[in-house]
Write a protein that holds these residues in place. Structure first.
Motif, PDB file in Angstrom:
ATOM      1  N   PHE A  49       0.834  -1.193   0.000  1.00 12.77           N
ATOM      2  CA  PHE A  49       0.000   0.000   0.000  1.00 12.77           C
ATOM      3  C   PHE A  49       0.872   1.248   0.000  1.00 12.77           C
ATOM      4  N   ASP A  98       1.087   4.088   1.743  1.00  9.67           N
ATOM      5  CA  ASP A  98       1.892   4.383   2.941  1.00  9.67           C
ATOM      6  C   ASP A  98       2.050   3.140   3.808  1.00  9.67           C
ATOM      7  N   ALA A 118       0.619   0.635   5.197  1.00  9.11           N
ATOM      8  CA  ALA A 118      -0.410  -0.059   5.976  1.00  9.11           C
ATOM      9  C   ALA A 118       0.178  -1.167   6.851  1.00  9.11           C
ATOM     10  N   LEU A 119       1.247  -0.852   7.575  1.00  9.21           N
ATOM     11  CA  LEU A 119       1.781  -1.819   8.540  1.00  9.21           C
ATOM     12  C   LEU A 119       0.844  -1.892   9.735  1.00  9.21           C
TER      13      LEU A 119
END
Lengths: 220, 362
Positions: free
Chosen positions: B88, B90, B92-93
């Motif tokens: 993703f 940014d 999406a951790l």
């Protein structure tokens, strides 16, 4: 201090909170994620107890659960007893009346969550249900805990619905706030003051917990 | 059965916008397709549809003979069963999980021992060793990017989808990682689709470029085809560079590089990294066309050229030149008339060294 009332109140609050955790979480998740048309209607119904006088809700429940209604007769044929003026009846009223206090904080938590985290989990092979338990629930935990604490605290102090549905039967439906009312009626001010102090302290502590959870929720 | 990813679909939005995409890519080995276009052109939607996160109303997606989407027969595979890795924008951790737990998230069905071996392996190859117990908010931008990439590759996906993989990084880091990213991806051998609006990124990464605008694919082809031979004006405007040709740096002296391109040798400002293979990028407006060579000029690059074709574009004329490689110049219509340019004419093409942009190609 009426220890029987304390025990009963705690039982009612614990049962209400537990039921609302199971009913409220899926409902709130659906409300937060769905784009269905009927969503706004359901949301309004859930929020209704916030503005509805508790006596009104109590009145409707009382008639709906009474021996002259189909629902009441059905319950009677199953269990041999009636819901009004019993603990289960009290519980039904309490669950309905507390719905917004649980569902709205849950919903707020789900709605502010980054949807892409859910999608990331799907792309990593996890089913929607597993994603809920491995991603959504842990991330929304502060909001969910806040909802549960609010529900518990609100049930402890509930008066109107309890009085309408449960009446005032010691050990069965007589909760702490009813006990205070009773004491005042009997001019037993010392006892009423003592119980009131306990409830005030408890409510304040509950709000502190909710605020702490809220800050932690936004911090991470 | 052809081992290819074949995409042809249309996604309609309630507002009236339609995203239509067609795409073909090898599915059995590493090859990188870049979806390139301005923001809002629908490229991310295409990527999400490939992952199964959007459902196009019409069309098909097949991967190595397997149907992922077929609107006719109402087939739409879930993201879980497509076996793709998605990065993703940014990243999406998962904020509540450590680096190691993020990377190992999709490996739940493995035994504990296998899982930790695989996670260690990935952490090592993405230079994340020692960070396994950190949480995402304790990582730098580059570390986050690598964690997300390791997570996406952990399950050995059959297709890797990257949404603007470098755009969340600051400029310096982006520069560094651009070359490394392609090398890393090639090591894993997974076919990859990358979305970007960054021209340099597209040129540095792509085997194949698909140019999109306003929900449509304008053109698809190799980096050279797209950038040096845009099919129409719209594509030319989007790609914004008229000449992109492969070259080789043969010497670097005082920060200037001598670059061998086709039969010609150019002088350009050397890139920061030591590389041999580069793409030589040159804008048409930076190329001057003259009848004869000039002595005593500061212009480093003066190449004898033959005019191949002239095509008018509004007030400008696009002049295709052959000077050992294909070079495009943009000149004004009056200038073109003054010079009386005709196909076949011998001219001199001039451009300054700083006008050349060298993009390292690993």
């Amino acid at each position: 201090m009426d220890w029987q009332a304390v025990q009963l109140t705690l039982q009612l609050a614990a049962a209400t909170t537990t039921i609302l955790a199971f009913v409220g979480l899926p409902l709130a998740y659906w409300l937060a994620m769905s784009r269905a048309r009927g969503r706004f209607l359901v949301e309004a119904i859930v929020a209704l107890p916030l503005v509805l006088p508790p006596t009104v809700l109590g009145f409707y429940l009382l008639t709906a659960m009474g021996p002259h209604s189909p629902g009441g007769r059905f319950y009677q044929s199953l269990t041999g007893s009636l819901l009004p003026f019993s603990f289960p009846g009290l519980l039904v009223g309490s669950v309905l009346y507390n719905l917004p206090f649980a569902v709205r904080p849950f919903m707020a938590a789900f709605a502010t969550m980054d949807r892409r985290l859910i999608e990331a989990s799907w792309c990593l092979g996890e089913s929607p249900l597993r994603t809920f338990f491995r991603v959504t629930l842990p991330i929304c935990r502060p909001g969910i805990l806040a909802g549960l604490v609010l529900t518990f605290a609100h049930t402890i102090g509930e008066f109107g619905v309890v009085l309408m549905i449960g009446g005032n039967i010691p050990g069965v439906t007589r909760t702490l706030s009813i006990a205070i009312y009773d004491d005042v009626q009997a001019l037993n001010y010392a006892s009423a003051a003592q119980t009131s102090w306990v409830l005030l302290g408890f409510s304040f502590a509950a709000l502190l917990v909710v605020q702490f959870l809220g800050r932690r929720g936004s911090g991470v | 059965m052809t081992s290819e990813l074949i995409v042809d679909f249309e996604k309609r939005y309630p507002g009236g916008a339609t995203i239509a995409a067609t795409l073909r890519q090898p599915a059995d080995r590493f090859s990188l397709t870049v979806l390139f276009g301005p923001s809002g052109c629908g490229k991310t939607t295409v990527l999400r549809a490939l992952a199964g996160l959007e459902r196009p109303e019409r069309g098909t997606i097949t991967f190595a003979g397997e149907t992922w989407l077929d609107s006719e027969s109402n087939v739409n595979r879930s993201p879980q069963s497509r076996d793709v890795g998605f990065l993703f924008q940014d990243y999406a951790l998962f904020p509540h999980r450590t680096v190691a737990a993020n990377v190992g998230f999709g490996l739940r069905t493995m035994s504990g021992e296998d899982r930790s071996r695989r996670v260690t392996e990935l952490l090592t190859s993405f230079e994340l060793a020692g960070l396994e117990h950190r949480y995402p908010h304790e990582l730098s931008g580059g570390q986050r990017q690598r964690t997300a990439l390791a997570r996406a590759l952990a399950r050995r996906p059959r297709l890797l989808l990257l949404d603007e993989p470098l755009s969340a990084l600051d400029a310096g880091l982006r520069e560094q990682l651009r070359g490394r990213l392609r090398r890393q991806l090639a090591e894993f051998g997974v076919p990859t689709v990358v979305v970007t609006h960054d021209r340099v990124e597209a040129i540095a990464l792509a085997d194949q470029v698909v140019v999109m605008q306003q929900g449509r694919v304008l053109q698809a082809g190799s980096v050279e085809q797209i950038f040096s031979h845009p099919r129409d004006l719209a594509t030319a405007r989007i790609v914004g560079v008229e000449t992109v040709v492969p070259g080789e740096i043969i010497a670097v002296r005082d920060g200037l590089a001598e670059v061998r391109v086709g039969g010609a040798t150019l002088t350009a400002v050397a890139p920061d990294v030591a590389v041999r293979s580069v793409y030589v990028c040159l804008k048409g407006e930076d190329v001057v066309v003259q009848r004869a060579a000039t002595a005593g000029s500061s212009v480093r690059n003066q190449l004898p050229a033959v005019v191949r074709a002239l095509s008018p574009e509004g007030p400008l004329v696009r002049v295709a030149l052959d000077c050992g490689f294909e070079l495009t110049a943009l000149v004004t219509r009056p200038a073109c008339e003054e010079l009386q340019l005709q196909p076949g004419d011998r001219v001199t093409a001039l451009f300054k060294a700083p006008a050349i942009h060298l993009i390292p190609k690993e």
